[in-house]
Enzyme design. Structure first.
Site, PDB file in Angstrom:
ATOM      1  N   HIS A  62       0.951  -1.133   0.113  1.00  0.00           N
ATOM      2  CA  HIS A  62      -0.032   0.000   0.095  1.00  0.00           C
ATOM      3  C   HIS A  62       0.942   1.229   0.044  1.00  0.00           C
ATOM      4  O   HIS A  62       0.520   2.309  -0.652  1.00  0.00           O
ATOM      5  CB  HIS A  62      -0.950   0.119   1.294  1.00  0.00           C
ATOM      6  CG  HIS A  62      -2.040  -0.879   1.021  1.00  0.00           C
ATOM      7  ND1 HIS A  62      -3.402  -0.660   1.364  1.00  0.00           N
ATOM      8  CD2 HIS A  62      -2.338  -2.056   0.519  1.00  0.00           C
ATOM      9  CE1 HIS A  62      -4.249  -1.503   1.247  1.00  0.00           C
ATOM     10  NE2 HIS A  62      -3.706  -2.488   0.543  1.00  0.00           N
ATOM     11  N   ASP A  63       1.975   1.284   0.652  1.00  0.00           N
ATOM     12  CA  ASP A  63       2.966   2.248   0.605  1.00  0.00           C
ATOM     13  C   ASP A  63       3.247   2.702  -0.871  1.00  0.00           C
ATOM     14  O   ASP A  63       3.284   3.837  -1.325  1.00  0.00           O
ATOM     15  CB  ASP A  63       3.940   2.038   1.604  1.00  0.00           C
ATOM     16  CG  ASP A  63       4.955   3.426   1.481  1.00  0.00           C
ATOM     17  OD1 ASP A  63       4.600   4.390   1.549  1.00  0.00           O
ATOM     18  OD2 ASP A  63       6.156   3.421   1.947  1.00  0.00           O
ATOM     19  N   VAL A  66       1.101   4.019  -3.624  1.00  0.00           N
ATOM     20  CA  VAL A  66       0.377   5.227  -3.487  1.00  0.00           C
ATOM     21  C   VAL A  66       1.645   6.264  -3.587  1.00  0.00           C
ATOM     22  O   VAL A  66       2.252   6.147  -2.475  1.00  0.00           O
ATOM     23  CB  VAL A  66      -0.559   5.585  -2.203  1.00  0.00           C
ATOM     24  CG1 VAL A  66      -1.138   6.823  -2.420  1.00  0.00           C
ATOM     25  CG2 VAL A  66      -1.767   4.261  -2.243  1.00  0.00           C
ATOM     26  N   HIS A 186      -0.668 -13.219  -0.604  1.00  0.00           N
ATOM     27  CA  HIS A 186      -1.751 -13.623  -0.096  1.00  0.00           C
ATOM     28  C   HIS A 186      -1.626 -15.234   0.541  1.00  0.00           C
ATOM     29  O   HIS A 186      -2.587 -15.878   0.868  1.00  0.00           O
ATOM     30  CB  HIS A 186      -3.128 -13.566  -0.809  1.00  0.00           C
ATOM     31  CG  HIS A 186      -3.452 -12.069  -1.004  1.00  0.00           C
ATOM     32  ND1 HIS A 186      -4.459 -11.846  -1.849  1.00  0.00           N
ATOM     33  CD2 HIS A 186      -2.931 -11.253  -0.307  1.00  0.00           C
ATOM     34  CE1 HIS A 186      -4.604 -10.671  -1.827  1.00  0.00           C
ATOM     35  NE2 HIS A 186      -3.718 -10.094  -1.153  1.00  0.00           N
TER      36      HIS A 186
HETATM   37  C1  HEM Z   1      -4.628  -6.896  -7.137  1.00  0.00           C
HETATM   38  C2  HEM Z   1      -4.089  -6.522  -6.155  1.00  0.00           C
HETATM   39  C3  HEM Z   1      -4.534  -6.968  -4.575  1.00  0.00           C
HETATM   40  C4  HEM Z   1      -5.692  -6.806  -4.035  1.00  0.00           C
HETATM   41  C5  HEM Z   1      -7.138  -6.554  -4.678  1.00  0.00           C
HETATM   42  C6  HEM Z   1      -5.633  -7.084  -2.685  1.00  0.00           C
HETATM   43  C7  HEM Z   1      -6.568  -7.177  -1.586  1.00  0.00           C
HETATM   44  C8  HEM Z   1      -6.384  -7.653  -0.233  1.00  0.00           C
HETATM   45  C9  HEM Z   1      -7.674  -7.391   0.601  1.00  0.00           C
HETATM   46  C10 HEM Z   1      -8.943  -6.904   0.265  1.00  0.00           C
HETATM   47  C11 HEM Z   1      -7.128  -7.964   1.673  1.00  0.00           C
HETATM   48  C12 HEM Z   1      -7.771  -8.107   3.227  1.00  0.00           C
HETATM   49  C13 HEM Z   1      -7.797  -6.758   3.831  1.00  0.00           C
HETATM   50  C14 HEM Z   1      -8.427  -6.825   5.189  1.00  0.00           C
HETATM   51  O1  HEM Z   1      -9.659  -7.520   5.318  1.00  0.00           O
HETATM   52  O2  HEM Z   1      -7.661  -6.629   6.380  1.00  0.00           O
HETATM   53  C15 HEM Z   1      -5.705  -8.324   1.551  1.00  0.00           C
HETATM   54  C16 HEM Z   1      -4.746  -8.481   2.447  1.00  0.00           C
HETATM   55  C17 HEM Z   1      -3.522  -8.812   2.162  1.00  0.00           C
HETATM   56  N1  HEM Z   1      -2.746  -8.383   1.286  1.00  0.00           N
HETATM   57 FE1  HEM Z   1      -3.665  -8.090  -0.564  1.00  0.00          FE
HETATM   58  N2  HEM Z   1      -4.232  -7.299  -2.295  1.00  0.00           N
HETATM   59  C18 HEM Z   1      -3.550  -7.193  -3.336  1.00  0.00           C
HETATM   60  C19 HEM Z   1      -2.309  -7.264  -3.725  1.00  0.00           C
HETATM   61  C20 HEM Z   1      -1.195  -7.758  -2.550  1.00  0.00           C
HETATM   62  C21 HEM Z   1       0.274  -7.455  -2.893  1.00  0.00           C
HETATM   63  C22 HEM Z   1       0.892  -7.141  -3.902  1.00  0.00           C
HETATM   64  C23 HEM Z   1       0.616  -7.787  -1.342  1.00  0.00           C
HETATM   65  C24 HEM Z   1       1.919  -8.031  -1.379  1.00  0.00           C
HETATM   66  C25 HEM Z   1       3.048  -8.396  -1.845  1.00  0.00           C
HETATM   67  C26 HEM Z   1      -0.568  -8.062  -0.811  1.00  0.00           C
HETATM   68  C27 HEM Z   1      -0.385  -8.612   0.577  1.00  0.00           C
HETATM   69  C28 HEM Z   1      -1.519  -8.654   1.350  1.00  0.00           C
HETATM   70  C29 HEM Z   1      -1.500  -9.294   2.752  1.00  0.00           C
HETATM   71  C30 HEM Z   1      -0.128 -10.010   3.225  1.00  0.00           C
HETATM   72  C31 HEM Z   1      -2.726  -9.368   3.471  1.00  0.00           C
HETATM   73  C32 HEM Z   1      -3.173  -9.765   4.687  1.00  0.00           C
HETATM   74  C33 HEM Z   1      -3.081  -8.755   5.734  1.00  0.00           C
HETATM   75  C34 HEM Z   1      -3.189  -9.057   7.235  1.00  0.00           C
HETATM   76  O3  HEM Z   1      -3.287  -9.860   7.303  1.00  0.00           O
HETATM   77  O4  HEM Z   1      -3.384  -8.056   7.895  1.00  0.00           O
HETATM   78  N3  HEM Z   1      -1.688  -7.923  -1.371  1.00  0.00           N
HETATM   79  N4  HEM Z   1      -5.504  -8.008   0.119  1.00  0.00           N
END
Ligand code: HEM
Ligand SMILES: *[C@@H]1O[C@H](CO)[C@@H](O)[C@H](O)[C@H]1NC(C)=O
Ligand SMILES: CC(=O)N[C@H]1CO[C@H](CO)[C@@H](O)[C@@H]1O
Length: 319
Positions: A62-63, A66, A186
């Protein structure tokens, strides 16, 4: 003569830019213990809370997406002025206290030297390795930004199609393979139920792309449209090895066990399916691709040289 003059001028202007780039071991002279301090604090945190890997990975993404990797996500809203943290997609980003702890230790060891943007990058790298992911070297030398505006937050959404999501990535000069590799992040972490309800039969709209046992399981945690579970609970993104950084995410989505729609879309879309199968079948190739994509993501629109500042407190601009 005018031509010579202008090329000398161009040379003089380009010189500082060329020198002021990210590089490995940027702090080796100015703060030799910097990377060790970051690693020690991340290790301690990981011992008590393995979910720190997921927290930092998402924060880093996210950093960087943006305004570039400039720690703009860390700024707290102040007075009437909003900050990125307050934008919808940011609400559940976590891990801010880990960054604070690292920053305090670094300010003690070498005041005004290590940027918050580099702290996020190094801490994320270390947390990935601790969870079983690749160890890789990241260049440093990022500077902290002077702007954090909630209206600039425009991240891909959980229900995006592959081509919609890809638009956000190509806007940052990232490729489809890099996007597929980064979404492998993920393999750790959670999502809140509100992002998956729209796919569940208990909420009245079963997504046929989801495995039916998973649909039932998620419905037990998230509730139903008539009785939604209180407080928007969280479910694991990788339902099998939820805290391990491995290629299980890709194996799961090939079994229709993607939790977010975007995860499942990666396995089902003709453009990405082959890449997904490749990573599912070869963990080593995933690790390598992930590390390379992280290094590239970590260089998006960075501030270097004398741009920006080195914040004293990651949550506030110096002035
Ligand atoms: C199309 C791109 C992406 C979408 C739409 C997306 C969407 C999301 C969403 C909706 C969540 C759940 C947030 C919550 O309910 O707290 C999430 C969690 C997460 N995302 Fe993504 N994400 C994307 C790309 C990425 C990328 C590029 C990374 C890192 C390389 C990433 C790492 C994570 C991680 C590690 C979590 C878990 C966070 C936690 O446990 O607090 N995501 N993402
Ligand atoms: C979970 O992951 C382990 C280790 O990768 C694997 O051996 C097992 O088959 C997986 N189980 C399911 C139900 O996917
Ligand atoms: C952590 C944080 O600052 N969360 C904020 C995210 O944005 C919403 C509004 O969209 C705020 O209510 C949260 O406090």
């Amino acid at each position: 003569m005018a031509k010579l003059f202008s090329s000398v001028l161009i040379f003089l202007f380009l010189l500082p830019l060329a020198l002021a780039d990210l590089r490995l071991g940027f702090y080796s002279k100015s703060c030799p213990s910097a990377e060790a301090i970051v690693r020690r604090i991340v290790q301690n945190r990981f011992r008590s809370d393995r979910s720190v890997t997921a927290a930092l990975l998402r924060m880093h993404f996210h950093d960087c997406f943006v305004r570039g990797c400039d720690a703009s996500i860390l700024i707290d809203p102040k007075g009437g002025k909003g900050s990125e943290k307050q934008a919808g997609p940011n609400t559940s980003v976590r891990g801010y206290e880990v960054i604070d702890e690292i920053k305090r230790a670094l300010e003690k060891a070498c005041p005004n030297t290590v940027s918050c943007a580099d702290i996020i990058t190094l801490a994320t790298r270390d947390s990935v390795a601790l969870a079983g992911g690749p160890s890789y070297k990241v260049p440093t030398g990022r500077r902290d930004g002077l702007v954090s505006n909630p209206n600039e937050v425009n991240l891909p959404g959980p229900s995006d199609s592959v081509s919609q999501a890809l638009r956000s990535f190509t806007a940052k000069r990232m490729t489809l393979s890099e996007m597929v590799a980064l979404l492998g992040g993920h393999t750790v972490g959670f999502t809140h139920c509100n992002f998956v309800r729209g796919r569940l039969s208990s909420f009245g709209s079963r997504d046929p792309a989801m495995d039916s046992a998973l649909d039932t399981k998620l419905g037990r945690t998230c509730g139903s449209s008539s009785r939604p579970a209180a407080n928007n609970p969280r479910v694991f993104l990788d339902q099998n090895t939820s805290f391990v950084f491995d290629n299980e995410y890709y194996k799961q989505i090939l079994k229709k066990k993607g939790v977010l729609k975007i995860d499942q879309n990666l396995a089902d879309d003709a453009s990405s399916r082959g890449i997904v199968s490749g990573f599912a079948g070869n963990g080593g190739s995933f690790m390598q691709s992930f590390a390379n994509a992280m290094i590239k993501m970590g260089s998006i629109d960075v501030l270097v040289g004398n741009a920006g500042e080195i914040r004293k407190n990651c949550r506030a601009f110096n002035q």
